[in-house]
Design an enzyme around this catalytic site. Structure first.
Site, PDB file in Angstrom:
ATOM      1  N   GLY A 168      -6.654  10.140  26.477  1.00  0.00           N
ATOM      2  CA  GLY A 168      -7.234   8.801  26.380  1.00  0.00           C
ATOM      3  C   GLY A 168      -8.747   8.777  26.558  1.00  0.00           C
ATOM      4  CG  ASP A 216      -5.099   7.919  11.240  1.00  0.00           C
ATOM      5  OD1 ASP A 216      -4.956   8.696  10.280  1.00  0.00           O
ATOM      6  OD2 ASP A 216      -5.524   8.279  12.340  1.00  0.00           O
ATOM      7  CG  ASN A 217      -9.536   8.378  11.008  1.00  0.00           C
ATOM      8  OD1 ASN A 217      -9.162   7.746  12.011  1.00  0.00           O
ATOM      9  ND2 ASN A 217      -9.598   9.695  10.985  1.00  0.00           N
TER      10      ASN A 217
HETATM   11  P1  AMP Z   1      -8.559  10.802  15.178  1.00  0.00           P
HETATM   12  O1  AMP Z   1      -8.313  12.137  14.561  1.00  0.00           O
HETATM   13  O2  AMP Z   1      -9.661  10.800  16.213  1.00  0.00           O
HETATM   14  O3  AMP Z   1      -8.708   9.717  14.176  1.00  0.00           O
HETATM   15  O4  AMP Z   1      -7.262  10.475  16.049  1.00  0.00           O
HETATM   16  C1  AMP Z   1      -5.960  10.457  15.541  1.00  0.00           C
HETATM   17  C2  AMP Z   1      -5.043   9.829  16.556  1.00  0.00           C
HETATM   18  O5  AMP Z   1      -5.097  10.560  17.778  1.00  0.00           O
HETATM   19  C3  AMP Z   1      -5.366   8.395  16.915  1.00  0.00           C
HETATM   20  O6  AMP Z   1      -4.160   7.750  17.154  1.00  0.00           O
HETATM   21  C4  AMP Z   1      -6.184   8.545  18.176  1.00  0.00           C
HETATM   22  O7  AMP Z   1      -6.136   7.393  18.987  1.00  0.00           O
HETATM   23  C5  AMP Z   1      -5.486   9.709  18.858  1.00  0.00           C
HETATM   24  N1  AMP Z   1      -6.348  10.451  19.774  1.00  0.00           N
HETATM   25  C6  AMP Z   1      -7.382  11.267  19.454  1.00  0.00           C
HETATM   26  N2  AMP Z   1      -7.921  11.803  20.562  1.00  0.00           N
HETATM   27  C7  AMP Z   1      -7.227  11.323  21.620  1.00  0.00           C
HETATM   28  C8  AMP Z   1      -7.296  11.500  23.035  1.00  0.00           C
HETATM   29  N3  AMP Z   1      -8.196  12.295  23.589  1.00  0.00           N
HETATM   30  N4  AMP Z   1      -6.406  10.832  23.789  1.00  0.00           N
HETATM   31  C9  AMP Z   1      -5.492  10.032  23.236  1.00  0.00           C
HETATM   32  N5  AMP Z   1      -5.365   9.827  21.932  1.00  0.00           N
HETATM   33  C10 AMP Z   1      -6.219  10.454  21.116  1.00  0.00           C
HETATM   34 MG    MG Z   2      -8.968   7.874  14.147  1.00  0.00          MG
END
Ligand code: AMP
Ligand code: MG
Length: 509
Positions: A130, A263-264
């Site tokens: 988180g 999702d981005n």
């Molecule tokens: P991202 O690759 O940053 O777009 O993240 C993909 C997914 O992983 C999303 O649902 C983010 O909220 C989750 N996420 C990424 N890093 C973390 C983290 N350190 N703690 C919790 N969730 C994460």
């Molecule tokens: Mg993301």
């Protein structure tokens, strides 16, 4: 968790519209406080644009609120649920794993959602902690403002706070929280989530919410008979148009996003979720900025096609609402003309050919000049930003004489001088019909002098790790007006040092 009571005279007005959608869309929860929070940077320019209380970023209460240690009165913190396709594969449920929305606040730019990225675990954190590390938070803070400064639609960043709390990645780092601001953080993945679960009522609620509060032009366009009045087809159309424009701007400015998972992708066509992004140094269309992307799915030259693929995922998710597969496909097809048109427009601005009599009459002028130039630049990996700025200065000199020192300085970037001379001649011919002063002005307003190169961010990060945030402040100010000369900061506009090419940026953040 303490609640903060702002003074009545200058309190924020909260409209938590997303929070009214119902429990299927989110989980209500508070941020997890960080120990000993401290300020890293304030974006006072954004505070002024929003018309929020001027003392809003200077009080001890603000530090507590923006580091997730207290909740401002009127906020209704929540984490939303979404799903998505990651690297081309269905990833199932994801969701705000570390971003917590405080709610929406009235502003001079309309209601804005405030999110604290890195504010602690949520039910969607899966195995994550988180948190967000200082390094990646500085990158997001600076780049979202840099993109805005470049005129590219983006989520914004209001402030950055840090904490000594250790965060474990490849090595031990420390925590930070970026306060992000946008009209909405709804992603393609939010729609995919409800479509995949067969929750069509929620899917429609979400689409209606987005149309009503964020894309009201859909209602007008559908009422005017567009796509037989099918408002969800018009929604898809509007998202396609915004995405096409955003992608054209990314390509024109040499921006690689790095993780274009569905999702981005913002439903509002905002650049969203800054991770391993990079502005190109030497022009290499096949450049992969994400060290983890071994297949190059998100390489610079693939971004427009990936956006098109992602729009297909969105169309698929909207299909229970559009209920007309042929219409959905027809809407998607429009990207194939909208994107190249938007790119031609952006390149015509970069070349100073917009509005020049004659130059735009031959429909292929801009595309031919662009393609031949980019081929030449790719062959020699000419620095993308330095080249365009030098070209702009050459044209702004109002001379087409290739022996002029400013033309020479553009020419100096190429080894194959004969090829350059040939291109320069064709370009000069296109330009000579018009007003060079106005062409030069257009070019200097569309070819930035300053972009957030990887090594510039890296230097600011290394300093910040020692507790010195002065480089973050300097870059923020510089990147908010990247087309201005800022002669005192010339060094930031130079070619990257040799070590820049060895920086490896992964998804780890
Ligand atoms: P991202 O690759 O940053 O777009 O993240 C993909 C997914 O992983 C999303 O649902 C983010 O909220 C989750 N996420 C990424 N890093 C973390 C983290 N350190 N703690 C919790 N969730 C994460
Ligand atoms: Mg993301």
């Amino acid at each position: 968790m303490p609640t903060l009571n702002p003074p009545d005279s200058e309190s924020l007005v909260w409209h938590n519209r997303f929070a009214t959608l119902g429990e299927a869309f989110f989980t209500r929860l508070s941020p997890t406080p960080l120990p000993a929070p401290y300020w890293i940077s304030h974006n006072r320019a954004l505070l002024t644009e929003l018309g929020w209380p001027s003392q809003g970023l200077s009080t001890p209460d603000a530090l507590l609120a923006f580091s997730g240690c207290a909740i401002p009165e009127g906020a209704e913190p929540l984490a939303s649920v979404y799903s998505g396709h990651q690297f081309g594969h269905w990833a199932g449920q994801l969701g705000d794993g570390r971003a917590i929305s405080l709610g929406e606040v009235a502003s001079a730019l309309g209601p804005q959602e405030i999110q604290l990225k890195g504010a602690g675990p949520t039910p969607y954190s899966r195995r994550g902690d988180g948190r967000a590390v200082l390094r990646s938070s500085i990158r997001e803070f600076l780049c979202s403002e840099a993109m805005h400064g470049l005129g590219v639609a983006s989520t914004r960043a209001l402030c950055l706070t840090g904490s000594p709390q250790p965060v474990y990645r490849e090595e031990v780092e420390t925590a930070a929280v970026v306060t992000r601001v946008a009209p909405s953080f709804v992603r393609f993945g939010h729609f995919e989530h409800f479509a995949a679960a067969g929750q069509h009522a929620e899917l429609q609620t979400l689409a209606d919410h987005v149309i009503r509060h964020h894309l009201p032009e859909c209602t007008q366009r559908a009422a005017a008979g567009e796509h037989q009045g099918n408002i969800y087809a018009v929604l898809l159309q509007v998202v396609c148009e915004r995405t096409a424009k955003m992608l054209a701007q990314w390509q024109a400015v040499g921006f690689c996003h790095g993780v274009m998972n569905t999702d981005n992708m913002s439903i509002l066509g905002l650049t969203l979720d800054y991770g391993p992004f990079q502005f190109l140094d030497g022009f290499n269309p096949r450049h992969i900025c994400n060290h983890t992307d071994t297949q190059g799915r998100y390489a610079y030259h693939r971004q427009p096609n990936v956006a098109f693929w992602n729009l297909h995922c969105l169309a698929q998710a909207l299909s229970p609402l559009i209920n007309d597969p042929d219409l959905s496909l027809a809407v998607l097809e429009s990207f194939k003309t909208d994107f190249p048109q938007a790119l031609d427009h952006a390149m015509a601005q970069k070349l100073g050919l917009i509005g020049l009599p004659g130059a735009m009459d031959t429909p292929h002028t801009v595309r031919d000049l662009t393609e031949s130039l980019l081929t030449l630049m790719a062959k020699e990996q000419v620095d993308y930003t330095v080249f365009w700025r030098r070209l702009s200065q050459a044209v702004a000199s109002q001379s087409l004489d290739k022996t002029h020192p400013l033309w020479q300085s553009a020419r100096d970037l190429f080894l194959d001088r004969a090829a350059w001379d040939q291109w320069q001649e064709a370009y000069a011919q296109a330009l000579q019909t018009g007003d060079l002063m106005s062409a030069g002005r257009t070019m200097l307003a569309h070819n930035p002098k300053y972009v957030l190169r990887n090594h510039l961010a890296e230097i600011a990060i290394r300093q910040a790790k020692t507790g010195d945030f002065s480089e973050v402040h300097t870059l923020l100010t510089l990147l908010q007006s990247p087309f201005d000369e800022h002669p005192e900061h010339e060094a930031y506009a130079q070619l990257p040092p040799a070590w820049a090419s060895s920086i490896e940026i992964s998804c780890s953040s």
